[in-house]
Design an enzyme around this catalytic site. Structure first.
Site, PDB file in Angstrom:
ATOM      1  N   ASP A   1       0.835  -1.213   0.000  1.00  0.00           N
ATOM      2  CA  ASP A   1       0.000   0.000   0.000  1.00  0.00           C
ATOM      3  C   ASP A   1       0.865   1.257   0.000  1.00  0.00           C
ATOM      4  O   ASP A   1       1.979   1.246   0.541  1.00  0.00           O
ATOM      5  CB  ASP A   1      -0.900  -0.029   1.250  1.00  0.00           C
TER       6      ASP A   1
ATOM      7  N   HIS B   1       2.807   3.182  -8.862  1.00  0.00           N
ATOM      8  CA  HIS B   1       2.554   1.756  -9.142  1.00  0.00           C
ATOM      9  C   HIS B   1       3.753   1.144  -9.888  1.00  0.00           C
ATOM     10  O   HIS B   1       4.168   0.025  -9.617  1.00  0.00           O
ATOM     11  CB  HIS B   1       1.286   1.594  -9.982  1.00  0.00           C
TER      12      HIS B   1
ATOM     13  N   LEU C   1      10.253 -20.981  -4.638  1.00  0.00           N
ATOM     14  CA  LEU C   1       9.324 -20.083  -3.957  1.00  0.00           C
ATOM     15  C   LEU C   1       7.994 -20.109  -4.706  1.00  0.00           C
ATOM     16  O   LEU C   1       7.970 -20.148  -5.942  1.00  0.00           O
ATOM     17  CB  LEU C   1       9.893 -18.662  -3.942  1.00  0.00           C
TER      18      LEU C   1
END
Ligand code: FPP
Length: 249
Positions: free
Chosen positions: A19, A36, A130
């Protein structure tokens, strides 16, 4: 050399609410999309670090079912960002032995993006270093409602006894089926909310909140969060491991 993923103090699954991109950009007099874009760069760095330290599972929240309320241009930019992320980073993720999955509803996403998501999932399906989940068009309430709807359908069809619906049955019906629950949830930007993210799965997660905006979240911040996690006393509803015998906490 990656640490042993069985290191007890290292979370197996880290989930991140990324955020603060918009505020990061605004503070610099830049358009929100610049935040972004920088956020994707942060994600790349964090992914490498997560692989290096031996975190086995990472889920990041990149577009919520509520984000459709944003201006069309921003929604469209976030779609393009996912598309570019898959197009430009898939080869490196695959080389790093990362398995990619995208969690969320797909029926209202552009067909081209759905195709790319499917391709990324297919290409990396056997990777083991991962597991990366990108929550995109994701909402936990929607995930739970969709799961309930599928179970109800099976009950109506007579293939599922409603009395047999346990928490394990629910787990298996969620988009995260087969993944460990998040041990650690990190939220950046000084907000103290869960915002419809992994509501079921985070029942016993530890939370770390930081004031740092996501584009500024560095490897050192990740290390700090992992360090804070390692000092938590996870009782999971039982008694503390760290107290004296016989003490109650
Ligand atoms: C929250 O910041 C962030 C988002 C809604 C998007 C998160 C997306 C990325 C970090 C990049 C996308 C990554 C991929 C892989 C597609 P905000 O816009 O709510 O910031 P604000 O609260 O400061 O306005």
């Amino acid at each position: 050399m990656p640490e042993n993923s069985d290191t007890p103090d290292l979370p197996k699954h880290v989930a991140i609410i990324m955020d603060g991109n918009g505020r990061w950009a605004t503070e610099r007099g830049l358009p929100r999309h610049a935040g972004h874009r920088q956020g994707v760069s942060t994600l790349r760095d964090l992914l490498r670090e997560a692989v290096d330290v031996g975190v086995k599972c990472l889920t990041v929240f990149s577009f919520s079912t509520e984000n459709w309320k944003r201006p069309e241009a921003e929604v469209s930019f976030l779609m393009t960002l996912l598309q570019r992320f898959v197009e430009s980073d898939l080869a490196e993720l695959h080389a790093q032995n990362v398995r990619v999955r995208v969690l969320g509803r797909r029926h209202n996403l552009p067909r081209k993006i759905v195709g790319l998501i499917e391709q990324a999932e297919r290409v990396t399906a056997d990777n083991t270093a991962l597991q990366l989940q990108v929550a995109f068009n994701y909402g936990a309430r929607e995930e739970l409602a969709d799961a309930a709807s599928r179970l109800a359908r099976r009950a109506v069809d007579g293939t599922l006894d409603p009395a047999s619906i346990t928490t394990e049955v629910m787990d298996a019906e969620l988009l995260t089926a087969g993944l460990p629950d998040p041990d650690l949830v990190i939220r950046t930007s000084g907000e103290y909310r869960i915002s419809n993210f992994l509501l079921w799965q985070s029942a016993y997660a530890e939370f770390v909140f930081t004031d740092v905006f996501w584009p500024d979240f560095s490897i050192d911040h990740l290390r700090d969060a992992l360090d804070a996690y390692s000092r938590r006393d996870r009782r999971l509803g039982g008694l503390t491991n760290r107290s004296e015998p016989g003490s109650v906490s």
